[in-house]
Each structure stands twice: as C-alpha cells, then as structure tokens.
Scaffold this motif. Structure first.
Motif: not given
Length: 460
Positions: A419-447
């Motif tokens: 269970f301890l390992v699983f809670y670690g995975l849940c933490f990683a998924v929450t951060w990666a999907v909902y809290l990690r800021r996407p990389a900032v890109t300066k490509t004009p084609a990306t609104p």
C-alpha cells in the motif's frame, strides 16, 4: 438585456423537474437551493443505509466464532466478495439514474437492500455452508451501488462552486453507514445478542428510506436518457486517471473498513468485542472528514489537497508498517485510524476534482456559461459511476492483499508495504497530470489557449 430565468417549478407528473439551472444565481436563490438540499437529505439517508448493508459482513464475521467452521482466510474471502460485487454494480447503478430518474431509482435501489438483509437473516447460524455465506455476502454488494447512483444524481442538483461541499456531504453521510453498522454490532455484541438481531434492526430502516425517497425526492428531466454521456465519459482518459487516484482514497477507506476488525483479531488476538470497540472509530472519523476534504478542495483546488494527502497517507502507512513489525498495538491502532481520516479527506478532494476537470475541458472547447456547465455536469455525472466502481475495486485488492499477507508471513506487514508503494504512485500521477506545469514553448504556431486547460487543472 438579460432574459429572465425560466420558471423553476415547471414539472410533469411523478415529481419531474423540467427546468434546472443551478448556475443561475436568481434561480438558485429562489427555489433551486431549497430543492437541491431536500434531495440531498434523502439521498444521504438511502446511501447511508446502503453502505451499512454493504459492510454488514465486516461485522458479521466478528460474530462467527469456531462453531461456524471458518478460518481467517475464509472470512477475508467473504468480505472480499461483498466488496467486489459492490464495485461492479456501481456501473449500472450510475446509468440507472439517466434511465429511470433519480427519484425512482433511489426508491428501487433502497428497496433492493431488503434482499441481502432478509437472506442473511434466514441463514445466519452455525452449520450453514461456506458457499451459502459467500452467496449472501455477494447479495450485500448491492448496497455498494447506492453510492454511484446517489453521487450521479446529486451532482446534477448543485452548481459547480458548491459541488465539493455537496458531493462531500452526500458521500460522507453515506460513508458514515460503515461506522454506524459497526457501532450497532458493538451494541448487539455487548448486549449478548446475535447477528439476527443486528439484521432485524435494518429491515424497517430500509423500508422507511424507500418510502421517504418516494414522497420527498425529485428527478431532473434533462438528466434522463443521455446514454451517450456514458460512452463519452468512458473514452476520456481523465475518467481512468481519476479512477486510479480514487483507488488510493476510497479503495483504502472501504478496504480498511472491511478488514480492520479481522486484522485486529488475526494479528493481535483481539476478541470480537475488543475489536468492535475500536473498528468503528476509523470509518467514523473518515466519514465525518469527507465533507471537509470537499470544502478544502473548493477553496484551494482538489488536485493540491489530493497531492499532499497522499504524502500524509504514505507517512501514516510507514508508521503502520513499523508498528506491525514491533507488534505495538497502540501505535498500530493510532496510525491505522489516521489512515482512515486521510482516506476520507482524500475522498472529498478527489471527487471535487471530477466536475472541475470536465468543466475545464468544456471551457477549452470554447463553451461558455450554462453550455459549459451543462457539458461538465453531463460528463462528470456519467464518469462518477465508473470512477466509483474502479475505486471500490481497490477495497477488494486490499482485502486480497491482507489475505495473502497473512497466509504468507502471518501478519499484515507485507500488505502495508504494498500500500505504501501504491500511495507513492498516486502522488506521482497527481503531480504529473494535474499540477506539473507544461513546458513553456515560444513556437508561434502553438496558441497560448491550448496550454490553459492544463494549467487550470491545478484549480479543479
């Protein structure tokens, strides 16, 4: 000039509400809030009794001494099957609201609770076969379905800004059925009664819940017959991501609720009465704090609360592992109860995320106002049943993990490490999907607007 809100009370026969717009402040203050709160009250009552019936066998196995001829592994199988069926029936229960309407389905789902209760009343005695007990435990699983239909129904009644509170209160009031049935079991054991007395208490309560739902609840016409919402929700990856996260919160809550008494009996040699004195505390606190988790998510964002809640759950699990290895009952019990509290808090915050995610996606598609709110309600309501079903399967995993751990090493320590390992995975998924800021890109084609939905998930 803004057009006036449509009349809120337009109905057809059978307590159907034709117009429902909770995002309209005038409508909400006029009659919407009063109607929503009334439906919430009777939804909680039915769901509460459903949870009690679902978890009846977590109490019943404490009554079943050597004269029943069951091993600890047999008892874990009994509660596991109740958990499994309760998880599976959540899927059809969710979609039943769209087919029959919230009011009628609440009456039907409450009435169905009589089947497992009367069946268990008839067979609960020494000499009954293990297979018969398994069948009765499976019937009790219908109580787990009430949560899914109740949450789907109540989700449609409240505006987005109040969903965390409303869904948390609805689910928390239902979850409290777990400690209530355990307290009732404690009272029966303490009074020298038997399991049939406990079952007999619930039969008239089930009838009362069904009658009150028929007399006092409503159905929202716009929710009916939208079977396409289920298909759309199943195709959305966020439905399955949130299902994974809900395994960590609700799966923990219901799995621990079924297993706590058995773990105390098997690992620490507690008597049924000694176990019953403790087992209700964790589910009670976990249920009471669920609305707090929803309210905190309303204020700070469900993703943030969920993320740090997994950190705390991992820390509490580490203490449980240490206490299990040292055979320290006081430390084990304290840390286990803390896990219940944190799972309840996380239940509230994860469920608040669901409507927020789908509303954010509606805004990203260019929808605004009521159109965005209606789209979010449609998909979030449909997804809740799937998420609730997968989350409840986590309870099955917990009970099977305990069974295997006791068979292999003679204690629950191995299960807690997993269970301890699983809670670690849940933490990683929450951060990666909902809290990690996407990389900032300066490509004009990306609104820039394309990145906005990703950033907004931190507020859901």
């Amino acid at each position: 000039m803004t057009a006036p809100s449509p009349a809120p009370a337009a109905r057809r026969g059978g307590r159907w509400i034709e117009h429902w717009d909770p995002e309209d402040e005038t409508f909400w203050r006029g009659t919407g809030e009063r109607t929503a709160r009334r439906n919430l009250l009777f939804s909680v009552l039915s769901e509460h009794i459903g949870f009690s019936v679902w978890t009846l066998w977590s109490v019943m196995v404490l009554f079943m001494g050597p004269e029943y001829g069951l091993t600890p592994a047999d008892k874990f199988v009994i509660v596991s099957l109740a958990t499994l069926v309760g998880a599976v029936v959540r899927v059809p229960y969710t979609f039943a609201v769209a087919v029959f309407g919230g009011r009628l389905w609440t009456v039907v789902s409450a009435s169905l609770l009589l089947v497992p209760t009367v069946a268990a009343f008839a067979v609960m005695e020494p000499g009954t076969s293990f297979g018969t007990f398994l069948a009765c435990a499976m019937l009790a699983g219908v109580g787990g379905g009430n949560f899914a239909s109740s949450m789907t129904n109540i989700n449609a009644f409240f505006p987005l800004r109040r969903k965390g509170w409303a869904l948390g209160l609805n689910a928390g009031g239902g979850n409290i059925g777990v400690p209530v049935v355990q307290l009732a079991g404690l009272a029966v054991i303490g009074a020298g009664g038997g399991p049939r007395l406990l079952l007999g208490i619930y039969i008239p309560l089930i009838v009362a819940a069904a009658v009150l739902a028929w007399l006092r609840m409503d159905s929202i016409a716009s929710v009916r017959n939208d079977t396409g919402a289920a298909r759309d929700a199943a195709k959305d990856p966020h439905t399955w991501i949130m299902s994974f996260l809900y395994i960590g919160t609700f799966g923990s809550f219901i799995g621990y609720s079924f297993a706590f008494g058995l773990v105390l009996q098997t690992q620490f040699g507690r008597t049924p009465l000694q176990a019953a004195y403790v087992t209700f505390v964790g589910p009670l606190l976990g249920s009471l704090i669920r609305p707090v988790g929803g309210s905190l998510a309303d204020r700070f964002g469900g993703a943030r609360i969920t993320l740090w809640n997994y950190v705390a759950m991992a820390a509490a699990t580490a203490v449980v592992v240490a206490a299990s290895m040292r055979a320290s009952l006081p430390l084990f019990t304290t840390a286990f109860i803390a896990l219940f509290v944190l799972s309840g808090l996380g239940n509230g915050s994860t469920f608040k995320m669901i409507p927020g995610i789908f509303h954010a996606k509606a805004l990203a598609r260019g929808l605004t106002g009521e159109a965005a709110a209606a789209h979010g309600r449609r998909l979030s309501g449909a997804s809740m049943g799937l998420i609730g079903a997968v989350g409840a399967l986590g309870g099955l995993g917990i009970n099977l993990a305990f069974r295997q751990s006791f068979l292999t090493v003679g204690s629950g320590t191995g299960a807690f490490v997993a269970f301890l390992v699983f809670y670690g995975l849940c933490f990683a998924v929450t951060w990666a999907v909902y809290l990690r800021r996407p990389a900032v890109t300066k490509t004009p084609a990306t609104p820039a607007a394309e990145a906005k939905p990703r950033l907004s998930y931190a507020e859901v």
